[in-house]
Design an enzyme around this catalytic site. Structure first.
Site, PDB file in Angstrom:
ATOM      1  N   ASP A  39       0.814  -1.224   0.000  1.00 52.46           N
ATOM      2  CA  ASP A  39       0.000   0.000   0.000  1.00 52.46           C
ATOM      3  C   ASP A  39       0.845   1.272   0.000  1.00 52.46           C
ATOM      4  OD1 ASP A  39       1.066  -0.230   2.511  1.00 52.46           O
ATOM      5  OD2 ASP A  39      -0.763   0.331   3.571  1.00 52.46           O
ATOM      6  N   GLU A  40       2.072   1.189  -0.499  1.00 53.04           N
ATOM      7  CA  GLU A  40       2.940   2.363  -0.408  1.00 53.04           C
ATOM      8  C   GLU A  40       3.942   2.357  -1.552  1.00 53.04           C
ATOM      9  OE1 GLU A  40       5.829   4.447   2.995  1.00 53.04           O
ATOM     10  OE2 GLU A  40       4.802   2.547   3.397  1.00 53.04           O
TER      11      GLU A  40
END
Length: 215
Positions: free
Chosen positions: A89-90
């Site tokens: 998620d990054e």
């Protein structure tokens, strides 16, 4: 976030993905409501339940998370192909040269956040700056669902006032060692020579020397 999106009954409540209070295990991810009680990823399940008695455990659905992550990554590549994923998620994005010739990195970050919400109904935080370290630090300033910008001339002042344990890349063990050396803030760290830091911490000492200078 995905679990709260898909199950309205979980919204606004402390939620932990993974683990179980009755078995050995650890939290894979925690909602912001759970984090308020000190529950984070890698927190042992029993500890998490002790800290937050109302914590709701849900089983992970990694295939769903992965599919959404790929969806979000497609949005990143819509703007630039210079994408460095860090986790599911990054990611870091270099938008100096982007596919639309947009001159404002802040504008691109806003567009990406808006596109992510439209595509997934999930919010995203963003940090904008002149290098990866400062962008990462900025990304944590206005979570959840926020954005922060550290302008080029602001980097050094921002780092100077920052407590050493807040630096990305400096963990609990290292911050304790630095405290023992009398280093408590970025300005304290900047007073140490690269040779001293390398002697104390090895090659990573060069990294500490650089981030103290907002590099």
């Amino acid at each position: 976030s995905v679990e709260q999106r898909d199950n309205p009954a979980l919204r606004g409540k402390p939620v932990a993905v993974g683990g179980s209070p009755d078995k050995r295990g650890a939290v894979a991810a925690a909602s912001y409501e759970a984090r308020a009680y000190g529950v984070y990823s890698a927190t042992p399940s029993r500890t998490a339940k002790y800290k937050c008695p109302d914590l709701i455990f849900v089983p992970p659905r990694f295939e769903v998370y992965k599919a959404i992550a790929l969806q979000i990554r497609e949005i990143f590549h819509h703007y630039t192909d210079c994408v460095e994923p860090v986790a599911l998620d990054e990611a870091y994005l270099d938008v100096t040269e982007n596919k639309f010739g947009i001159t404002s990195a802040q504008e691109i970050a806003q567009l990406i956040r808006s596109d992510i919400f439209t595509a997934t109904q999930l919010t995203a935080s963003a940090g904008v700056s002149v290098n990866k370290f400062l962008a990462k630090m900025a990304s944590g300033l206005n979570k959840p669902n926020g954005m922060a910008v550290i302008l080029p001339h602001e980097g050094l002042d921002f780092v100077s006032q920052l407590p050493i344990e807040k630096f990305h890349g400096i963990g609990k063990v290292t911050s304790t060692k630095l405290h023992e050396m009398g280093v408590f803030t970025g300005v304290d760290l900047r007073e140490r020579s690269v040779s001293e830091l390398v002697t104390k911490f090895g090659k990573v000492g060069r990294f500490y020397y650089q981030i103290a200078r907002a590099e």
